[in-house]
Each structure stands twice: as structure tokens, then as C-alpha cells.
Design a protein around this motif. Sequence first.
Motif, PDB file in Angstrom:
ATOM      1  N   HIS A 145      -2.851   0.504  -3.944  1.00 23.24           N
ATOM      2  CA  HIS A 145      -2.118  -0.707  -3.573  1.00 23.24           C
ATOM      3  C   HIS A 145      -1.791  -1.484  -4.848  1.00 23.24           C
ATOM      4  CE1 HIS A 145      -6.285  -2.331  -3.526  1.00 23.24           C
ATOM      5  NE2 HIS A 145      -5.709  -3.404  -4.000  1.00 23.24           N
TER       6      HIS A 145
ATOM      7  N   GLU B 118       1.243   5.709  -0.674  1.00 21.99           N
ATOM      8  CA  GLU B 118       0.506   6.955  -0.561  1.00 21.99           C
ATOM      9  C   GLU B 118       1.370   8.155  -0.912  1.00 21.99           C
ATOM     10  OE1 GLU B 118      -0.685   7.584   3.514  1.00 21.99           O
ATOM     11  OE2 GLU B 118       1.383   7.496   4.245  1.00 21.99           O
TER      12      GLU B 118
ATOM     13  N   GLU C 100      -8.531   7.225  -3.696  1.00 19.11           N
ATOM     14  CA  GLU C 100      -7.880   5.957  -4.000  1.00 19.11           C
ATOM     15  C   GLU C 100      -7.739   5.817  -5.508  1.00 19.11           C
ATOM     16  OE1 GLU C 100      -8.455   1.102  -3.611  1.00 19.11           O
ATOM     17  OE2 GLU C 100     -10.032   2.431  -2.865  1.00 19.11           O
TER      18      GLU C 100
ATOM     19  N   TRP D 153      -3.869   7.396  -2.411  1.00 18.75           N
ATOM     20  CA  TRP D 153      -3.264   6.105  -2.103  1.00 18.75           C
ATOM     21  C   TRP D 153      -3.632   5.058  -3.139  1.00 18.75           C
ATOM     22  CZ3 TRP D 153      -5.256   1.310  -0.430  1.00 18.75           C
ATOM     23  CH2 TRP D 153      -6.645   1.261  -0.279  1.00 18.75           C
TER      24      TRP D 153
ATOM     25  N   SER E 220       0.872  -1.173   0.000  1.00 19.17           N
ATOM     26  CA  SER E 220       0.000   0.000   0.000  1.00 19.17           C
ATOM     27  C   SER E 220       0.909   1.221   0.000  1.00 19.17           C
ATOM     28  CB  SER E 220      -0.908  -0.002   1.225  1.00 19.17           C
ATOM     29  OG  SER E 220      -1.780  -1.117   1.183  1.00 19.17           O
TER      30      SER E 220
END
Length: 178
Positions: free
Chosen positions: A149, A10, A103, A147, A8
Amino acid sequence: MSTLTTWSLEQTSPGDLAPARVPGAVGAGEVTVMRAQVPSPELNRFLYTAVGGGLEWTDRLGWTREEWLAFLSRPGVETWVAYDRGTPAGYIELDAQDGGVVEISYFGLLPDFHGRGIGGHLLSYGTARAWDLAGRWADREPTKRVWVHTCSDDGPHALRNYERRGFRVFDVRTEEKA
């Protein structure tokens, strides 16, 4: 059994973004990035399967047209498509969430467009849009965090591309794959 590692990442400031160069066109024309302004389940399903088909993306394969439309019609969800001389080359999907968080829910290129610099450019473009996305909606705070992932099943350059664009790892998880 094998393992799956998920990172993950950011950015917490627009100044974190380290843009990639704009790719030169192969032949006539150029790479352009455009927002798909009309929610289109068929377009997003095409992009999802074309990019994720070889990467084991499966979580949305069972979505009905209505589920796709409900997600894509939410305020703060945007799809940006990169085109190489008019042909879809990849996409980035942004999802503005509560608290000024955006996201990057999906990002990637169709296989024939790897290695041309399009991925870095598209990620830079989409991340820049994410930084001004949440604040464009009356009921949302300005963007404070972007962010994403990625995992070891994604493309071999995915993690490095995120890091080169200024994303920092904040969590790593490893699990056994079934």
C-alpha cells in the motif's frame, strides 16, 4: 484539515511484473542490490528514518531494539538494500505471510537518490524476490500474491512506480488527517 488517500495494490502472478531498466551508474561503479542477511535493528531503523523522515513515517519510531529484532528475525522477513557506488540508496522490506501472500511492508529511496532510476530497479528486484520468497520456507505455500500500500503522503512518484511495475489497485480509502 486535509485528506489522506491510501491505495492498496497487488500482483497475482509473477507474469504481472514489468521490470524497470537497470539504472546506469553515475560516475564509476554501479547500482547493486544486496540482501541484509543478518537481522540488524540499527540498519533497518536507519533505513526507515532516512527514507521515511520526510514522508511522515511514524508507526515504527517507538519500536524498541527488541521489537525491531523480533520482527526482522521472523522467517520470511527480508530486507534488500540498493547501493549506489557503495552508499545505501534505498531499501525494500518483504514480509511473507500466511496463504502464499507477501507484503512489501516498506520501500523507498533516500532523498539524494531520487530521479536516477534506482527506485524502479529496486522495486522490480524486490518484487521478483517476493515471488519466490514464501515458497523458500518449509512451512509456507508458494507465493500467490504480492501486495503493497502507498498513500498520498508518500513520494509523488510512488503510485505510478507501482503501477508501472505491474501492480493493480484493488482498494482505495480516503480519510481526514488529524
